[in-house]
Scaffold this motif. Structure first.
Motif, PDB file in Angstrom:
ATOM      1  N   ASN A   1       0.810  -1.218   0.000  1.00  0.00           N
ATOM      2  CA  ASN A   1       0.000   0.000   0.000  1.00  0.00           C
ATOM      3  C   ASN A   1       0.841   1.265   0.000  1.00  0.00           C
ATOM      4  O   ASN A   1       0.422   2.300  -0.545  1.00  0.00           O
ATOM      5  CB  ASN A   1      -0.949  -0.001   1.196  1.00  0.00           C
ATOM      6  CG  ASN A   1      -2.224  -0.785   0.913  1.00  0.00           C
ATOM      7  OD1 ASN A   1      -2.711  -0.804  -0.203  1.00  0.00           O
ATOM      8  ND2 ASN A   1      -2.745  -1.455   1.921  1.00  0.00           N
ATOM      9  N   SER A   2       2.019   1.221   0.605  1.00  0.00           N
ATOM     10  CA  SER A   2       2.870   2.409   0.599  1.00  0.00           C
ATOM     11  C   SER A   2       3.338   2.724  -0.819  1.00  0.00           C
ATOM     12  O   SER A   2       3.368   3.892  -1.228  1.00  0.00           O
ATOM     13  CB  SER A   2       4.079   2.210   1.521  1.00  0.00           C
ATOM     14  OG  SER A   2       4.922   1.170   1.047  1.00  0.00           O
ATOM     15  N   ILE A   3       3.663   1.688  -1.587  1.00  0.00           N
ATOM     16  CA  ILE A   3       4.097   1.892  -2.970  1.00  0.00           C
ATOM     17  C   ILE A   3       2.929   2.348  -3.836  1.00  0.00           C
ATOM     18  O   ILE A   3       3.048   3.285  -4.638  1.00  0.00           O
ATOM     19  CB  ILE A   3       4.717   0.600  -3.532  1.00  0.00           C
ATOM     20  CG1 ILE A   3       6.003   0.280  -2.779  1.00  0.00           C
ATOM     21  CG2 ILE A   3       5.006   0.740  -5.031  1.00  0.00           C
ATOM     22  CD1 ILE A   3       6.583  -1.069  -3.100  1.00  0.00           C
ATOM     23  N   LEU A   4       1.775   1.708  -3.675  1.00  0.00           N
ATOM     24  CA  LEU A   4       0.600   2.098  -4.452  1.00  0.00           C
ATOM     25  C   LEU A   4       0.176   3.528  -4.127  1.00  0.00           C
ATOM     26  O   LEU A   4      -0.302   4.252  -5.006  1.00  0.00           O
ATOM     27  CB  LEU A   4      -0.552   1.134  -4.180  1.00  0.00           C
ATOM     28  CG  LEU A   4      -0.441  -0.235  -4.852  1.00  0.00           C
ATOM     29  CD1 LEU A   4      -1.514  -1.180  -4.336  1.00  0.00           C
ATOM     30  CD2 LEU A   4      -0.542  -0.105  -6.368  1.00  0.00           C
ATOM     31  N   GLY A   5       0.342   3.933  -2.870  1.00  0.00           N
ATOM     32  CA  GLY A   5       0.032   5.311  -2.502  1.00  0.00           C
ATOM     33  C   GLY A   5       0.944   6.298  -3.201  1.00  0.00           C
ATOM     34  O   GLY A   5       0.504   7.351  -3.678  1.00  0.00           O
ATOM     35  N   LEU A   6       2.233   5.972  -3.280  1.00  0.00           N
ATOM     36  CA  LEU A   6       3.187   6.852  -3.957  1.00  0.00           C
ATOM     37  C   LEU A   6       2.907   6.937  -5.456  1.00  0.00           C
ATOM     38  O   LEU A   6       3.166   7.967  -6.087  1.00  0.00           O
ATOM     39  CB  LEU A   6       4.619   6.344  -3.730  1.00  0.00           C
ATOM     40  CG  LEU A   6       5.161   6.470  -2.295  1.00  0.00           C
ATOM     41  CD1 LEU A   6       6.521   5.791  -2.180  1.00  0.00           C
ATOM     42  CD2 LEU A   6       5.270   7.942  -1.905  1.00  0.00           C
ATOM     43  N   ILE A   7       2.387   5.847  -6.026  1.00  0.00           N
ATOM     44  CA  ILE A   7       2.058   5.850  -7.452  1.00  0.00           C
ATOM     45  C   ILE A   7       0.684   6.480  -7.685  1.00  0.00           C
ATOM     46  O   ILE A   7       0.508   7.321  -8.576  1.00  0.00           O
ATOM     47  CB  ILE A   7       2.064   4.412  -8.015  1.00  0.00           C
ATOM     48  CG1 ILE A   7       3.468   3.808  -7.921  1.00  0.00           C
ATOM     49  CG2 ILE A   7       1.593   4.398  -9.467  1.00  0.00           C
ATOM     50  CD1 ILE A   7       3.513   2.321  -8.262  1.00  0.00           C
ATOM     51  N   GLY A   8      -0.291   6.064  -6.882  1.00  0.00           N
ATOM     52  CA  GLY A   8      -1.670   6.436  -7.136  1.00  0.00           C
ATOM     53  C   GLY A   8      -2.010   7.883  -6.852  1.00  0.00           C
ATOM     54  O   GLY A   8      -2.707   8.532  -7.651  1.00  0.00           O
TER      55      GLY A   8
END
Length: 317
Positions: free
Chosen positions: A295-302
């Motif tokens: 979720n931390s990576i998806l947050g940075l992308i999303g």
């Protein structure tokens, strides 16, 4: 058709990169690495492909339902209901018979989503407006969050830790033994979507147009919510609450397809969601020493992608 082939090619490349990065170690490709590849890594790639596609597909259905480009799987409180079910399963594990522990999470996740679905289905039957459904979704999310907080305060630390680890979200929690059940459950939801494109195309034009074409709009809305509930419940049960994919995948897919026909958009959305999930896995592999979360990576992308979308559409808002 060509954009679909391009997206599918990206999916293959991302999947192969994930396999290669795990198959090769410092000593090159070895038999032991091959065992790890097929017993451990391969299930995770399949889970990422299926889960990412399911979240993206549910996001597309909700964006059509609400006629809102920022609608996502957590909008109606379905995700929150699944989380509450899993929280009860994990933090109440001591009360669950030993033979049922392995299936308790998916069962409770589906029951949590089903409970929210029944509430929403009842209100849709009463012709509750879309705005009221959105507000209800927020209320459900706040209620479940408060209930989970109470459970956390009353539960031993080990079970709380297990729940917190699950709540971070991950595509790496399934083994080769659990994979067939996950794929079977996921396939049921995805196959049900094959019957939707024609009615979705009519629904996008407007409810009155859909009615004139013989669509029972009220029943169709309930079917959409039911399918979304099922897809989100399966992913949440096995992977935890995964964010952003359901919101951003439909927009990326439409930018490639440049068509409004749902029969083309739907497979593209599924493939883009799978690519996003696999790309997240790739980043986790590369940055493994830092213990990042999905979720931390998806947050940075999303978050930046959504901000860019809002900026581009500012004249229309």
């Amino acid at each position: 058709m060509r954009p679909l082939i391009t997206i599918f090619s990206f999916l293959l490349i991302t999947g192969l990169l994930s396999l290669v990065l795990f198959a090769y170690g410092d000593a090159g490709f070895t038999l032991s690495n091959e065992v790890v590849l097929w017993q451990l890594r391969f299930p995770k790639i399949i889970v990422a492909i299926m889960a990412g596609g399911m979240l993206a597909s549910s996001g597309l259905l909700l964006q059509v339902f609400f006629q809102n480009p920022l609608a996502g799987p957590d909008l109606l409180g379905i995700n929150a209901g699944s989380c509450l079910g899993v929280a009860i399963a994990i933090m109440g594990a001591s009360f669950i018979p030993a033979g049922l522990v392995e299936i308790s999470q998916p069962v409770m996740a589906m029951l949590g989503a089903l409970a929210v679905f029944l509430i929403l289905g009842f209100l849709v039957q009463k012709n509750l407006s879309r705005i009221s459904l959105l507000i209800l979704g927020l209320l459900i999310a706040n209620f479940t969050s408060s209930f989970i907080s109470i459970l956390v305060s009353m539960t031993p630390s080990l079970q709380v830790k297990n729940f917190l680890v699950w709540s971070m979200g991950s595509f790496q929690g399934l083994t080769i033994v659990e994979l067939p059940l996950f794929v079977t459950l996921a396939s049921i939801g995805l196959v049900s979507m094959l019957f939707l494109p024609k009615k979705l195309n009519q629904f996008i034009i407007g409810e009155n147009y859909a009615k004139s074409m013989g669509v029972n709009v009220r029943t169709f809305k309930i079917i959409l919510i039911l399918i979304c509930s099922y897809l989100v419940a399966i992913v949440t049960a096995y992977c935890g609450p995964i964010g952003f994919i359901g919101i951003i995948a439909p927009h990326i897919a439409r930018s490639f397809i440049k068509r409004s026909d749902i029969s083309l958009v739907m497979p593209a959305v599924f493939l883009v969601g799978s690519i996003l999930a696999l790309f997240t896995e790739l980043i986790l592999i590369i940055t493994s020493p830092y213990s990042l979360t999905t979720n931390s990576i998806l947050g940075l992308i999303g978050a930046p992608l959504i901000a860019i979308y809002l900026y581009k559409e500012r004249r229309m808002l």
